[in-house]
Design a protein around this motif. Structure first.
Motif, PDB file in Angstrom:
ATOM      1  N   LEU A  25       0.826  -1.201   0.000  1.00 10.30           N
ATOM      2  CA  LEU A  25       0.000   0.000   0.000  1.00 10.30           C
ATOM      3  C   LEU A  25       0.863   1.254   0.000  1.00 10.30           C
ATOM      4  N   SER A  26       0.325   2.316  -0.530  1.00 13.10           N
ATOM      5  CA  SER A  26       1.017   3.602  -0.517  1.00 13.10           C
ATOM      6  C   SER A  26       1.077   4.141   0.912  1.00 13.10           C
ATOM      7  N   PHE A  27       2.195   4.778   1.227  1.00 15.37           N
ATOM      8  CA  PHE A  27       2.329   5.346   2.569  1.00 15.37           C
ATOM      9  C   PHE A  27       1.310   6.463   2.792  1.00 15.37           C
ATOM     10  N   VAL A  28       0.872   7.109   1.733  1.00 19.23           N
ATOM     11  CA  VAL A  28      -0.165   8.139   1.875  1.00 19.23           C
ATOM     12  C   VAL A  28      -1.470   7.512   2.342  1.00 19.23           C
ATOM     13  N   ILE A  29      -1.832   6.386   1.738  1.00 17.75           N
ATOM     14  CA  ILE A  29      -3.055   5.694   2.128  1.00 17.75           C
ATOM     15  C   ILE A  29      -2.946   5.192   3.565  1.00 17.75           C
ATOM     16  N   VAL A  30      -1.804   4.588   3.899  1.00 19.07           N
ATOM     17  CA  VAL A  30      -1.616   4.058   5.256  1.00 19.07           C
ATOM     18  C   VAL A  30      -1.698   5.170   6.293  1.00 19.07           C
ATOM     19  N   GLY A  31      -1.002   6.274   6.040  1.00 17.12           N
ATOM     20  CA  GLY A  31      -1.036   7.376   6.989  1.00 17.12           C
ATOM     21  C   GLY A  31      -2.416   7.971   7.151  1.00 17.12           C
ATOM     22  N   PHE A  32      -3.126   8.157   6.053  1.00 14.63           N
ATOM     23  CA  PHE A  32      -4.472   8.734   6.119  1.00 14.63           C
ATOM     24  C   PHE A  32      -5.436   7.805   6.857  1.00 14.63           C
TER      25      PHE A  32
ATOM     26  N   ILE B 242      20.261  -4.742   9.051  1.00 13.90           N
ATOM     27  CA  ILE B 242      20.924  -3.624   8.372  1.00 13.90           C
ATOM     28  C   ILE B 242      19.963  -2.933   7.422  1.00 13.90           C
ATOM     29  N   LEU B 243      19.044  -3.672   6.812  1.00 13.59           N
ATOM     30  CA  LEU B 243      18.030  -3.032   5.972  1.00 13.59           C
ATOM     31  C   LEU B 243      17.098  -2.161   6.810  1.00 13.59           C
ATOM     32  N   THR B 244      16.775  -2.622   8.013  1.00 10.02           N
ATOM     33  CA  THR B 244      15.957  -1.815   8.921  1.00 10.02           C
ATOM     34  C   THR B 244      16.686  -0.538   9.320  1.00 10.02           C
ATOM     35  N   PHE B 245      17.967  -0.659   9.580  1.00 10.40           N
ATOM     36  CA  PHE B 245      18.775   0.515   9.952  1.00 10.40           C
ATOM     37  C   PHE B 245      18.785   1.546   8.831  1.00 10.40           C
ATOM     38  N   VAL B 246      19.080   1.096   7.619  1.00  6.08           N
ATOM     39  CA  VAL B 246      19.148   2.016   6.487  1.00  6.08           C
ATOM     40  C   VAL B 246      17.778   2.627   6.210  1.00  6.08           C
ATOM     41  N   GLY B 247      16.730   1.794   6.233  1.00  4.19           N
ATOM     42  CA  GLY B 247      15.402   2.303   5.948  1.00  4.19           C
ATOM     43  C   GLY B 247      14.906   3.296   6.985  1.00  4.19           C
ATOM     44  N   ASN B 248      15.197   3.059   8.265  1.00  2.00           N
ATOM     45  CA  ASN B 248      14.717   3.951   9.320  1.00  2.00           C
ATOM     46  C   ASN B 248      15.454   5.282   9.329  1.00  2.00           C
ATOM     47  N   PHE B 249      16.744   5.275   9.019  1.00  2.00           N
ATOM     48  CA  PHE B 249      17.480   6.536   8.996  1.00  2.00           C
ATOM     49  C   PHE B 249      17.306   7.276   7.675  1.00  2.00           C
ATOM     50  N   ASN B 250      16.599   6.674   6.735  1.00  2.00           N
ATOM     51  CA  ASN B 250      16.166   7.364   5.530  1.00  2.00           C
ATOM     52  C   ASN B 250      14.679   7.679   5.558  1.00  2.00           C
ATOM     53  N   ALA B 251      14.018   7.379   6.667  1.00  2.77           N
ATOM     54  CA  ALA B 251      12.561   7.515   6.744  1.00  2.77           C
ATOM     55  C   ALA B 251      12.144   8.978   6.637  1.00  2.77           C
ATOM     56  N   PHE B 252      11.008   9.170   6.009  1.00  2.00           N
ATOM     57  CA  PHE B 252      10.442  10.510   5.872  1.00  2.00           C
ATOM     58  C   PHE B 252       8.952  10.461   5.553  1.00  2.00           C
ATOM     59  N   ASP B 253       8.580   9.598   4.620  1.00  2.00           N
ATOM     60  CA  ASP B 253       7.267   9.651   4.000  1.00  2.00           C
ATOM     61  C   ASP B 253       6.114   9.450   4.978  1.00  2.00           C
ATOM     62  N   LEU B 254       6.182   8.404   5.815  1.00  2.00           N
ATOM     63  CA  LEU B 254       5.062   8.112   6.699  1.00  2.00           C
ATOM     64  C   LEU B 254       4.864   9.203   7.750  1.00  2.00           C
ATOM     65  N   ILE B 255       5.945   9.684   8.331  1.00  3.61           N
ATOM     66  CA  ILE B 255       5.829  10.739   9.340  1.00  3.61           C
ATOM     67  C   ILE B 255       5.325  12.026   8.704  1.00  3.61           C
ATOM     68  N   TYR B 256       5.759  12.307   7.497  1.00  3.57           N
ATOM     69  CA  TYR B 256       5.265  13.493   6.792  1.00  3.57           C
ATOM     70  C   TYR B 256       3.773  13.373   6.520  1.00  3.57           C
ATOM     71  N   THR B 257       3.315  12.175   6.185  1.00  3.07           N
ATOM     72  CA  THR B 257       1.896  11.974   5.897  1.00  3.07           C
ATOM     73  C   THR B 257       1.043  12.079   7.156  1.00  3.07           C
ATOM     74  N   VAL B 258       1.519  11.497   8.250  1.00  2.00           N
ATOM     75  CA  VAL B 258       0.716  11.447   9.473  1.00  2.00           C
ATOM     76  C   VAL B 258       0.813  12.740  10.264  1.00  2.00           C
ATOM     77  N   GLN B 259       2.016  13.284  10.424  1.00  2.00           N
ATOM     78  CA  GLN B 259       2.232  14.419  11.317  1.00  2.00           C
ATOM     79  C   GLN B 259       2.573  15.711  10.591  1.00  2.00           C
ATOM     80  N   GLY B 260       2.780  15.668   9.277  1.00  2.00           N
ATOM     81  CA  GLY B 260       3.107  16.875   8.541  1.00  2.00           C
ATOM     82  C   GLY B 260       4.593  17.191   8.579  1.00  2.00           C
TER      83      GLY B 260
END
Length: 315
Positions: free
Chosen positions: A127-134, A233-251
């Protein structure tokens, strides 16, 4: 005559140069260079410059001194880094163990409808992170959300609170939403690793009387440690590159009061600007460079420290 034939037979055989491999790799290399290497190099180079009287001036490490030294920048950076570490730890302690447990359950040969369970658990990752966040903002809303009603059905409505609106719980709530969406990835990777365990090993363990969860802890878990390391290590890289979900949920402000602000959202506001804050390309590039160095350090530690020990343990 025989001596000449012997000398000819002993000549080394020259293998033909396989130029076609380079030809096939060239398009992918050009695309990767244009999309990844050049932007990365430009960002790293931009972090050593600043705008002075409308002109780009080389300032060396001055931007890094500003980021770590000035209170206006350092307070936001260390807050984002601390939140990012919490975001990563929650994924490591919740998402990955749940993924391993689900994979172990789904790999049981007597489990019925395992294909349906795998599909249902993995579906949120598509699913799109926009849909999940909304959707989750609607579910957890104290005004029109269904979370209070669902908790009331099990007589736990008193536990409900506006988790996304409280500084103490907002980051945990967003992290758990991310866990819900992406738990299917470690589940499928571990599930594939469990299926690749040779049947002879399982049969030998059963002959020795090792069955059930004891077999998983003593036999299967050590064999899938490399896969667990890759997931980590994939979790580490993905979490320190995270942006989309927090931007969708919290702006972009990652509220409330910056409690969900991570390095990705800080980079976005700094580089592009937001509301009354003007964008600063040089400081944005500096934050991006620090993010790159953090990820590089984590990946290097895994490759040169943890993975080597795993290989020694495995072989």
């Amino acid at each position: 005559m025989s001596a000449d034939m012997t000398s000819n037979d002993q000549r080394p055989i020259r293998r033909p140069v396989r130029w076609h491999i380079l030809v096939f790799m060239l398009p992918a290399f050009l695309v990767y260079t244009a999309v990844m290497i050049i932007p990365l190099g430009s960002t790293l180079w931009l972090s050593f410059f600043n705008q002075v009287d409308g002109q780009k001036v080389f300032v060396g490490l001055q931007n890094f001194k500003t980021l770590f030294g000035e209170e206006r920048w350092s307070a936001g950076f260390w807050n984002a880094l601390f939140n990012n570490m919490i975001f990563f730890v929650i994924h490591m302690l919740v998402q990955n163990p749940i993924g391993v447990a689900l994979a172990a359950l789904l790999s049981l040969p007597k489990l019925r409808f395992s294909a349906f369970y795998r599909t249902a658990i993995f579906l949120p990752t598509l699913l799109s992170f926009v849909i999940v966040g909304f959707i989750w903002k609607l579910i957890l809303s104290p005004l029109w959300g269904v979370a209070p009603t669902l908790l009331d059905l099990v007589y736990l409505k008193s536990l409900f609170a506006p988790w996304l609106g409280r500084p103490g719980s907002a980051l945990i709530a967003v992290s758990l939403i991310s866990v819900w969406q992406y738990v299917g990835i470690p589940m499928m990777l571990i599930y594939a690793a469990l299926l690749n365990i040779p049947d002879e090993v399982i049969e030998a363990a059963e002959m020795d009387g090792i069955t059930g969860w004891s077999q998983f802890w003593k036999i299967k878990l050590p064999l899938i440690l490399p896969s667990i390391g890759i997931i980590s290590i994939l979790t580490f890289v993905g979490n320190f590159n995270a942006f989309d979900l927090i931007y969708t949920v919290q702006g972009a402000l990652a509220g409330p009061d910056g409690s969900t602000d991570i390095l990705g959202t800080l980079l976005y506001r700094t580089f592009f600007g937001f509301q009354l804050q003007l964008g600063d390309r040089s400081m944005g590039a500096t934050i991006a460079t620090v993010m790159f160095l953090i990820i590089l350090a984590g990946v290097s530690f895994y490759l040169f420290a943890i993975q080597r020990r795993m290989r020694r343990y495995q072989f």
